[in-house]
Design a protein around this motif. Structure first.
Motif, short mmCIF file in Angstrom:
data_model
loop_
_atom_site.label_atom_id
_atom_site.label_comp_id
_atom_site.label_asym_id
_atom_site.label_seq_id
_atom_site.Cartn_x
_atom_site.Cartn_y
_atom_site.Cartn_z
N GLY A 183 15.39 -1.95 -15.38
CA GLY A 183 14.17 -2.02 -15.58
C GLY A 183 13.23 -2.42 -14.28
O GLY A 183 13.72 -2.12 -13.25
N VAL A 184 12.06 -3.15 -14.74
CA VAL A 184 11.21 -3.62 -13.62
C VAL A 184 11.96 -4.34 -12.66
O VAL A 184 11.61 -4.19 -11.59
CB VAL A 184 10.14 -4.52 -14.52
CG1 VAL A 184 9.25 -4.97 -13.64
CG2 VAL A 184 9.40 -3.66 -15.55
N ALA A 185 12.84 -5.50 -12.91
CA ALA A 185 13.37 -6.21 -11.90
C ALA A 185 14.13 -5.32 -10.67
O ALA A 185 14.16 -5.79 -9.64
CB ALA A 185 14.43 -7.20 -12.77
N VAL A 213 13.56 -2.09 -10.55
CA VAL A 213 12.46 -0.76 -9.82
C VAL A 213 11.57 -1.39 -8.83
O VAL A 213 11.16 -0.93 -7.73
CB VAL A 213 12.14 0.10 -10.75
CG1 VAL A 213 11.25 1.07 -10.44
CG2 VAL A 213 13.15 0.75 -11.54
N VAL A 214 10.91 -2.43 -9.44
CA VAL A 214 9.58 -2.96 -8.72
C VAL A 214 9.93 -3.45 -7.21
O VAL A 214 9.39 -2.73 -6.45
CB VAL A 214 8.75 -3.92 -9.35
CG1 VAL A 214 7.80 -4.45 -8.62
CG2 VAL A 214 8.36 -3.17 -10.61
#
Ligand code: HEM
Ligand SMILES: [Cu+2]
Lengths: 658, 117, 250
Positions: free
Chosen positions: B54-56, B58-59
């Motif tokens: 997730g975010v960890a 992709v960002v």
């Protein structure tokens, strides 16, 4: 209009051999001073290119107008069988496509080409050869699109050509392919044109021509060209995806493979909404030039005019899904886009108010150009109002796909864009050709157009609200649509004749002018405000003898009028006195070139290849490559950027930049 | 384009592009930029192998992508130096806005597909 | 259009004479003043035009990338929807794992050879470096280095393309066909478009190299090198995006 150019005396020229010797990359020579047809085919002069754009646009107006009349004939009475359903579909699709891509857009380009360099005080556009190419490739694409009538039938998916109806499964004929490839090709022209014209405005302004001194027409066209620059690639992608789907079995819009055909609608309208604004903004620009001249007042709220145009340019990117309110994008998106759409009415309204304020208290001169401008203000506003009513999404669920929509976009496109263009034609005609159009016929032209136009499209509001769907080939007598349809058809024939009468006017006016011994209209027949009136009519080939130095908004006007000690505006000179004499000695103009035309011709060849047989692409590509190399190896004495600066020394001295 | 033409430097009201190269980065800067890009790419690749979700995941990847984008544009494409010669920074600003607009438009499209509520 | 007047004749002659005067100065090695034109922005027309063109390319690739992302999502949704195990929802215990596995299998990710593509990316980045060095050389009048760096750039670009061809053929052999699935169409279209742009760049580089060997690409034309460079870096930037978005982010 005869085009007579005399051979210049060769004796004075240095020998050809001496010239070629010094050519840095020289391989090909450019035609020198060609005459007649060849002159037009090889020209790189922005004025001639502008005239050709205009001529092509008027031709396509006729070509796309006849089908429209056929549609109206079919709909005149209920249950008619004049056109089959299949024919009807093709005709309305081609009508819409031709009118939008081959009439309104090129007419905007015509004015832009002719006027931009003049209004910013330049000798030509930044890249004259690319300019010629833009025109030829547009024409090639346009003609290719229309050859579909003879090679398997026109497209039938509507001008927005929704997926999956445009897929090979539902639409196996070649019509859609012609639509697709023809517009791709024409799009190349729009793109190169945009790059060229933006560069011209940004980079080739005369000394002192700072941003806030540019005429509104220049501003609006600049915004238009930016919209083109960014919108065309989106349409290009959509069309390429479709091309891959249809020709190479891609799956972008293939529902069987799980794709979502809504993608087409998004891509199309991301292009499509900026597109509608880029069709109307040039007309807005024209009107903003015409009204001050004939109201004898400066434009009211110049900065507001400029910034509202820019605002429209930006906001135009955030409203596309208002064309998709009933496509199931969900209430959240619908709400967001409905609100955004209502906001975009604000800068548009600002413009209308400014025109009204300019008219207010002016000493109005109601000649044809002015009448058409006022016509735009009124008719466009009506179209804008129905537009706002579509922005109310819940109401739009009732309106969409009915004649109410047809009424809307004709009010904005015909009553807006086309009226504006007609105003511009009447206004700048003497600048381009050296004589005015006949006022009496002009007034007939205007009033008959207003009557015909409102008779044709006014009733469509009612029909639409009564529930008559658009794109239906016929209707039943019991549905209650009979009367207004008959009225619209009668109106459409009045409109057709009225629209054409400008050609009659041109003919009559030309004859009268010739009979009178071709009198000179003078540089400034309307006592106007912007730079193009400070040079002779018709515009000399080199435009300006010396780059004008600009110190004011409406600089030319201030050379003619100044305030006296009591603050009263007084005439201090006539236009003729302050205008440049038209002596282009020592001015360096680029030679004409064959390559723009040759390069443009390679595209339809490749296009036919994509549609019928890939083998045909081979000669097309060969021609393309030859033309590209021929183009870049052309003698450098005519380098595109080596042009329009015969006087760059003066420029550097003055050295203003805005 | 010559850096030797004298007249180019005389008149500061009429910026000629002749002088823009004087400010172009040096060879060293180019090499350092390249090294930075390579390092960023390496970190990106390694990051994608981490057991993250997730975010960890992709960002940081997106951030590094944008940084690379900016570096190539700024140094290799001379954005950083070329546009200094334009009046103010409005031009760079306009381009920034244009790109932001493009990104926003496409994200919106994507969002309308995601949130069909 | 009116008939020609005597003045217009004069124009032609005047223009021609001025042209000739220009010619005299314009020996191939010295037509520096061509590049010295005043422009309102102080940026040459060609460069401005190139930037505008690249601006429009941003929208082009933006549309392609979003099409790819959308197609990928739809492709997966379709897989999930077509799967009888997952009526309950995907991340649901055993079924969820099964579905995830299935997605993973059907998707492109298992095909990706990240080390290989990383190498490709590295090569393309390197070509950007050699491109700026080529430009630097030409502004300094070092034509030998110009040729070296241009050729390096072209070689690296060609290597990248070879890598892409290799990748395409492998993927194709492993079952990802252009017309077989939405994902295949989207993947090949996006990367193919990028490849086409690289190829265009290679042709331009080839022309530059040819011209420089003929001593026609010299200091006064440094801007041409710079323009090709701008295009080349832009293509590189697009790859930066594609590499992260398509290859690294699952
Ligand atoms: C004599 C003048 C004109 C008449 C009588 C006319 C009539 C019509 C009719 C009957 C339709 C088809 C409605 C339907 O069944 O869906 C139509 C559609 C359309 N017209 Fe016109 N029109 C005229 C001029 C113009 C002009 C000047 C423009 C553009 C500036 C234009 C743009 C369009 C467009 C975009 C469509 C929609 C096509 C589509 O939905 O695919 N029309 N017009
Ligand atoms: Cu719209």
């Amino acid at each position: 209009m005869a085009i007579i150019e005399q051979e210049p005396s060769i004796a004075a020229l240095p020998s050809g051999a001496a010239r070629t010797a010094a050519k840095p990359l020289g391989a090909f020579s450019r035609p020198r001073n060609p005459v007649g047809l060849k002159n037009w085919l090889t020209t790189v002069d922005h004025k001639k290119i502008g005239i050709m754009y205009g001529t092509a646009s008027l031709f396509f107006l006729l070509w796309g107008g006849i089908p429209a009349l056929l549609l109206r004939l079919q709909l005149a009475r209920p249950n008619q069988g004049l056109l089959s359903g299949a024919a009807y579909n093709q005709i309305f699709t081609m009508h819409g496509t031709v009118m939008i891509f081959l009439v309104v857009m090129p007419m905007g380009a015509a004015f832009a080409n002719y006027l931009l360099p003049l209004q910013v005080g330049a000798r030509d556009v930044a890249f004259p050869r690319i300019n010629a190419f833009s025109f030829w490739v547009f024409l090639a694409g346009g003609i290719m699109l229309n050859t579909s009538w003879f090679l398997g039938g026109g497209a039938n998916g509507g001008w927005f050509n929704y997926a999956p109806n445009n897929g090979i499964t539902y639409n196996p004929g070649v019509g859609i392919d012609f639509w697709n490839v023809g517009l791709l090709i024409a799009g190349i022209g729009s793109l190169t044109g945009a790059v060229n014209l933006i560069t011209t405005v940004l980079n080739m302004r005369a000394p002192g021509m700072s941003w806030m001194r540019m005429p509104i027409f220049t501003w609006m066209t600049l915004v238009t060209q930016f919209l083109l620059l960014f919108a065309i690639p989106v349409l290009t992608v959509a069309q390429l995806l479709l091309l891959f789907d249809r020709r190479f079995d891609g799956n972008f819009f293939n529902v069987d493979q799980g794709s979502d055909p809504l993608l087409w609608q998004h891509l199309f309208w991301i292009f499509g909404h900026p597109e509608v604004y880029l069709m109307i903004l040039p007309a807005f620009g024209i009107v903003s030039e015409v009204i001050p001249v004939f109201a004898r007042k400066p434009i009211f709220g110049y900065p507001f005019m400029v910034f509202s145009g820019i605002a429209i340019g930006f906001m135009g990117w955030g409203v596309w899904a208002h064309h998709m309110f009933v496509s199931g994008i969900g209430p959240l998106s619908v709400t967001a886009f409905a609100v955004a759409t209502m906001f975009i009415a604000v800068p548009t309204g600002v413009k209308v108010l400014n025109w009204l304020a300019t008219l207010w208290g002016g000493k109005l001169i109601l000649n044809t150009a002015m009448l058409f401008s006022i016509g735009l203000v009124t008719q466009f506003t009506l179209g804008g109002l129905s537009g706002v009513s579509h922005a109310v999404a819940s109401a739009d669920t009732q309106q969409t796909d009915t004649y109410y929509i047809v009424a809307h976009f004709h009010y904005v496109l015909f009553g807006g864009a086309l009226f504006g263009f007609y105003s511009g034609l009447y206004f700048w005609f003497p600048k381009a050709f050296g004589y005015k159009l006949n006022e009496k016929i002009g007034k007939w032209n205007f009033w008959s157009m207003v009557v015909g136009f409102n008779l044709t499209f006014g009733p469509m509001h009612i029909l639409g609200l009564q529930g008559m769907p658009r794109r239906m080939q016929t209707y039943d007598a019991s549905q209650g649509f009979n009367t207004w349809n008959m009225v619209a058809t009668i109106g459409s024939f009045i409109l057709g004749v009225a629209t054409l009468s400008i050609l009659y006017n041109a003919l009559v006016s030309y004859r009268a002018w010739r009979r009178a011994g071709r009198p000179d209209v003078g540089p400034d027949p309307w006592d106007a405000r912007s730079l193009e009136w400070s040079i002779q009519s018709p515009t000399p080939e080199h435009n300006f003898d010396v780059s004008p130095t600009v110190t004011d908004l409406d600089d030319f006007w201030h050379h003619k009028y100044q305030e006296d000690d009591n603050g009263v505006l007084r005439r201090i000179a006539t236009g003729k006195e302050v205008a440049q004499p038209g002596n282009g000695e020592g001015v360096h103009l680029p030679a004409p070139s064959y390559w723009p035309l040759v390069l443009a011709l390679s595209f339809p060849l490749i296009g036919y290849g994509l549609i019928f047989s890939l083998w045909l692409c081979i000669p097309g590509v060969v021609l393309l490559i030859t033309a590209l190399y021929g183009w870049s190896l052309e003698p450098a004495d005519d380098l595109d950027d080596d042009h329009g600066h015969g006087d760059h020394h003066e420029r550097e001295l003055v050295g203003a930049n805005g | 384009m010559s850096t030797t033409t004298p007249q180019a430097v005389v008149d500061d009201h009429a910026p000629s592009h002749a002088d823009d190269h004087e400010h172009h980065p040096t060879v060293i800067t180019y090499w350092l930029t390249f090294v930075a890009l390579v390092i960023l790419t390496a970190v990106e690749v390694l990051w994608s192998y981490l057991p993250l979700d997730g975010v960890a995941l992709v960002v940081p990847l997106l951030v590094m992508m944008v940084v690379k984008f900016a570096i190539v544009g700024g140094v290799f494409m001379h954005l950083q130096t070329d546009f200094k010669i334009l009046n103010g920074y409005w031009f760079t600003l306009a381009f920034g806005i244009a790109i932001a607009l493009a990104v926003a438009v496409y994200i919106t499209v994507y969002a309308t597909f995601k949130f069909q509520i | 259009m009116a008939e020609t007047t005597a003045t217009e004749d004069l124009d032609h002659e005047g223009a021609a004479a001025a042209e000739f005067a220009d010619q005299l100065n314009d020996t191939p090695s010295d037509f520096v003043h061509h590049e010295e034109h005043y422009t309102s922005l102080g940026l040459s027309n060609m460069k401005l035009a190139m930037w505008l063109f690249l601006g429009s390319e941003v929208l082009l690739f933006g549309a392609l990338i979003s099409t790819y992302l959308l197609s990928k999502t739809r492709f997966i949704t379709e897989l999930v929807a077509g799967n009888p195990y997952v009526i309950e929802g995907i991340s649901n215990g055993e079924n969820g794992a099964l579905v995830n596995e299935m997605i993973a299998e059907a998707s492109v990710e298992p095909l990706f050879d990240i080390p290989f593509t990383s190498l490709s990316s590295f090569i393309l980045l390197m070509s950007s470096l050699s491109m700026v060095l080529a430009h630097k050389s030409v502004t300094e009048g070092n034509y030998k280095n110009l040729r070296i760096w241009l050729s390096t750039t072209m070689l690296l670009g060609a290597t990248f393309m070879a890598g892409q061809v290799y990748e395409f053929t492998t993927f194709y052999r492993e079952g990802l066909t252009y017309d077989g699935s939405l994902l295949g169409t989207a993947f090949y279209t996006l990367t193919g478009f990028h490849g086409a742009h690289v190829t265009g760049g290679l042709i331009m580089l080839g022309s530059l190299i040819y011209l420089s060997f003929k001593n026609k690409m010299q200091m006064d034309r440094a801007e041409t090198v710079e323009l090709v460079g701008l295009y080349w870096h832009f293509v590189d930037i697009v790859w930066v995006l594609i590499f992260t978005i398509v290859y690294l982010i699952p």
